[in-house]
Design an enzyme around this catalytic site. Structure first.
Site, short mmCIF file in Angstrom:
data_model
loop_
_atom_site.label_atom_id
_atom_site.label_comp_id
_atom_site.label_asym_id
_atom_site.label_seq_id
_atom_site.Cartn_x
_atom_site.Cartn_y
_atom_site.Cartn_z
N ASP A 10 0.77 -1.28 -0.05
CA ASP A 10 0.16 -0.10 0.00
C ASP A 10 0.88 1.21 -0.02
OD1 ASP A 10 -2.34 1.75 0.30
OD2 ASP A 10 -1.92 1.93 2.43
N SER A 11 0.43 2.34 0.05
CA SER A 11 1.10 3.52 -0.06
C SER A 11 1.73 4.06 1.33
CB SER A 11 0.14 4.89 -0.52
OG SER A 11 -0.60 5.06 0.38
N CYS A 73 -4.69 -1.56 -1.64
CA CYS A 73 -4.95 0.03 -2.07
C CYS A 73 -6.12 0.09 -3.05
CB CYS A 73 -3.66 0.28 -2.58
SG CYS A 73 -3.65 1.97 -3.25
N CYS A 184 -10.91 2.81 0.45
CA CYS A 184 -9.44 3.13 0.70
C CYS A 184 -9.11 2.31 1.93
CB CYS A 184 -9.19 4.54 0.69
SG CYS A 184 -7.53 5.15 1.30
N1 DGL Z 1 -4.61 2.98 1.16
C1 DGL Z 1 -4.48 3.77 -0.37
C2 DGL Z 1 -5.91 3.41 -1.08
O1 DGL Z 1 -6.56 2.25 -0.58
C3 DGL Z 1 -4.50 5.06 -0.05
C4 DGL Z 1 -3.84 5.81 -1.43
C5 DGL Z 1 -3.14 6.93 -0.91
O2 DGL Z 1 -1.78 6.98 -0.58
O3 DGL Z 1 -3.66 8.01 -1.51
O4 DGL Z 1 -6.28 4.10 -1.87
#
Ligand code: DGL
Length: 270
Positions: A10-11, A73, A184
């Protein structure tokens, strides 16, 4: 049995909400987690950049010898579904499992919230309309949520969290949604604040939880479960920040800390 690890990315910290559920569902799985904090947030990047990130992150966990991948993500799941589905090693996203669980609530007024780029892709809305053509779907982008959560603000009694939730979710409240998909993986962290604002009778469906269940179902169907679990964490941002906040998301301390990975270079937008 298959004792290779699963790769989750994920980010940043949001994907840890998937790890938390997976740990509960499958305590014996080995987990490689990559939190790409150095390039967070994904949600405000271009579609081309997100697709590039998808490929890079898949390669990173594949190099660790994983047996399956979970793109924890919504932004990647909604902007690169073809990259995930074409991958040789099984790669699951959060979109399909999340949309399916929301559709199955049976409610007529459905809502979905996700990052800017996820909502702009239209992928969540399209999948929900396919599954539930009879439903009214309201979608809203919440670009302020991820940076707020990554800065450590997620508690329901935090005035900034409450105000940000109120400002972002007004259209959902006005639409009278009966069930809401948290599209998200970061948003599970502010579920309490969301519920406080929308009311306890609005069902919250976490894409994170749904995707963990989907991975479990896949590993069981393929008889690929592992026999004893361990975890390795990588971050492309501050190791100190990651190790300080990760236990809050996971509900337990990192057993062996986290390793730093230089952020992968991203091509400039054309
Ligand atoms: N957890 C990521 C998602 O589900 C976050 C993305 C982001 O960094 O903006 O979209």
């Amino acid at each position: 049995m298959d004792n290779r690890p699963v790769g989750i990315f994920d980010s940043g910290l949001g994907g840890l909400t998937v790890v938390r559920v997976l740990r509960r569902l499958m305590p014996n799985e080995r987990i490689i987690y990559f939190g790409d904090t150095g390039r967070m947030p994904y949600g405000s990047k271009s579609r081309a950049q997100i697709r590039q990130i998808a490929g890079q992150n898949i390669s990173f966990v594949e190099e660790k010898g994983v047996k399956a991948i979970l793109a924890a993500c919504g932004t990647i799941s909604s902007n690169a579904p073809d990259i995930l589905s074409a991958n040789e090693i099984k790669a699951i996203g959060v979109l399909m499992p999340g949309a399916k669980e929301l559709a199955e609530t049976g409610f007529e007024r459905l809502g979905v919230i996700a990052t800017q780029c996820s909502i702009e892709s239209g992928a969540f809305q399209k999948e929900l309309m396919r599954l539930r053509p009879d439903a009214v779907v309201t979608a809203a982008a919440c670009p302020d949520f991820v940076p707020m959560i990554e800065s450590g603000r997620y508690r329901a009694d935090d005035a900034i969290v409450r105000q940000t939730v109120t400002d972002s979710l007004r259209p959902l409240k006005e639409a009278g949604v009966q069930a809401l998909l948290l599209g998200c993986t970061h948003y599970g962290l502010i579920a309490e604040a969301i519920s406080d604002y929308l009311g306890g009778d609005v069902a919250l469906i976490g894409a994170a939880d749904a995707s963990a269940r989907a991975l479990k179902a896949y590993l069981e169907a393929e008889d690929m479960q592992a026999e004893s679990g361990d975890e390795q964490y990588y971050t492309s941002g501050s190791v100190e920040d990651f190790t300080a906040l990760a236990p809050v998301m996971l509900g337990y301390e990192l057993r062996s800390g986290a390793s730093f990975v230089e952020p992968f270079p991203l091509e400039e937008e054309q």
